[in-house]
Scaffold this active site. Structure first.
Site, mmCIF file in Angstrom:
data_model
loop_
_atom_site.group_PDB
_atom_site.id
_atom_site.type_symbol
_atom_site.label_atom_id
_atom_site.label_comp_id
_atom_site.label_asym_id
_atom_site.label_seq_id
_atom_site.Cartn_x
_atom_site.Cartn_y
_atom_site.Cartn_z
ATOM 1 N N LYS A 1 13.086 -6.220 -2.583
ATOM 2 C CA LYS A 1 13.402 -5.757 -0.918
ATOM 3 C C LYS A 1 12.933 -6.978 -0.118
ATOM 4 O O LYS A 1 11.878 -7.189 0.049
ATOM 5 C CB LYS A 1 13.819 -5.079 -0.798
ATOM 6 C CG LYS A 1 12.319 -4.004 -0.124
ATOM 7 C CD LYS A 1 11.952 -3.869 1.372
ATOM 8 C CE LYS A 1 10.293 -3.449 1.276
ATOM 9 N NZ LYS A 1 9.881 -4.237 2.505
ATOM 10 N N PRO B 1 3.963 -8.485 -6.659
ATOM 11 C CA PRO B 1 2.931 -8.164 -6.832
ATOM 12 C C PRO B 1 2.429 -6.786 -5.606
ATOM 13 O O PRO B 1 3.813 -6.643 -4.772
ATOM 14 C CB PRO B 1 2.310 -9.367 -5.536
ATOM 15 C CG PRO B 1 3.895 -9.858 -4.877
ATOM 16 C CD PRO B 1 4.661 -9.643 -5.549
ATOM 17 N N ASP C 1 10.852 4.437 0.935
ATOM 18 C CA ASP C 1 11.678 2.784 0.818
ATOM 19 C C ASP C 1 12.179 3.461 -0.293
ATOM 20 O O ASP C 1 13.434 2.304 -0.885
ATOM 21 C CB ASP C 1 10.866 2.058 0.381
ATOM 22 C CG ASP C 1 10.675 1.194 2.397
ATOM 23 O OD1 ASP C 1 10.889 1.639 2.812
ATOM 24 O OD2 ASP C 1 9.591 0.460 1.229
ATOM 25 N N GLY D 1 2.545 -5.853 -1.236
ATOM 26 C CA GLY D 1 2.991 -7.513 -0.527
ATOM 27 C C GLY D 1 4.142 -6.816 0.053
ATOM 28 O O GLY D 1 4.951 -7.989 1.269
#
Length: 295
Positions: free
Chosen positions: A12, A95, A137, A98
């Site tokens: 995202k 990653p 999230d 990130g």
């Protein structure tokens, strides 16, 4: 034995991220626009009869017991009383540290795959409530589409976003989220906006409030933003470290990609309107049109 292979866990981007306040429990109040993109980790899931949850491959720096995919599988198993187990193989493309939500997305895909394979029958809202225990999230990736988010990220409304391409740079550092949110320099009083404001006001300065702090602590992030800004409105995603810029055409993104200095890992990604697991599972009952506040 039942299995699902190549289950996508998409990244995202935060098209903006405002910190509008702080709760008494020190959680920050946020507003953001979550955008799914077609850059993914991939998960293979095989059902076990003995109830064991096993990660089948090594991931540098992530012990199996603390991996969100293992924790997600055990959470679903305990919540439903399912006697089955699973072998989980995760192929990382995103990653760590990130700001792309890779770990959260991996956890959500694990829940989706096992809810299907184990036939535990949880609907989206229950999966999302369960997922909140894994991180703020994770529910977004179960929401199934792009979203305007508020609260600590748990209040979600479906959001229509443009069909664009993104160039993403990896500055080569991992940004620890606690360091950003605990910084004294972080502003926490951005005026709240409405979803209608974001959908209609293209000229507004939709910024990432965490970016200034991250750039001060990690000059590599600042350098990547400064370079990419010569091609458009570049900004950091999440609490960092990756930075991105949107382009209307794939060819424009490709041209910029060819100019990126060798010191950065770079790639392009297409904006998605739906989570790719929706097509893989064909489970329309998982993704229902709704605005959700999780409690």
């Amino acid at each position: 034995m039942k299995r699902l292979d190549n289950c996508p866990a998409p990244a995202k981007l935060n098209l903006f991220l405002h910190v509008t306040g702080r709760r008494v429990d020190d959680y920050h109040l946020l507003q953001t626009a979550f955008q799914l993109i077609d850059r993914c980790d991939y998960l293979d899931v095989e059902v076990r009869e003995d109830g064991q949850i096993c990660r089948s491959n090594e991931i540098d720096g992530v012990p199996a017991d603390s991996d969100l995919i293992v924790r997600a599988a055990r959470l679903l198993q305990n919540h439903t009383g399912c006697p089955l187990g699973a072998n989980l193989t995760l192929r990382k493309n995103l990653p760590m540290g990130g700001g792309l939500g890779g770990g959260s997305s991996d956890a959500a895909t694990t829940l989706l795959a096992l809810n299907h394979l184990w036939e535990t029958g949880l609907q989206r809202e229950e999966l999302m409530r369960l997922a909140l225990q894994l991180g703020a999230d994770v529910p977004f990736f179960l929401f199934g589409e792009n979203a305007f988010a508020e609260g600590v990220g748990e209040e979600l409304q479906a959001l229509t976003t443009p069909e664009v391409w993104f160039v993403v740079l990896e500055p080569g550092v991992q940004v620890p989220t606690p360091a950003i949110f605990s910084a004294k320099e972080l502003t926490r009083d951005t005026k709240p906006v409405r979803i209608a404001d974001f959908s209609s006001d293209a000229k507004h300065d939709w910024k990432n409030d965490l970016q200034t702090v991250a750039c001060a602590l990690f000059p590599q992030v600042d350098a990547a933003i400064q370079w990419l800004s010569q091609y458009g409105d570049a900004k950091m995603t999440g609490s960092g470290a990756c930075v991105f810029c949107a382009f209307a055409e794939e060819s424009a993104a490709e041209q910029v990609l060819q100019q990126v200095p060798d010191r950065w890992v770079s790639w392009k990604a297409k904006a998605l309107s739906r989570h790719p697991m929706a097509k893989k599972l064909g489970s329309k009952n998982i993704w229902l049109e709704a605005s959700l506040t999780l409690k």
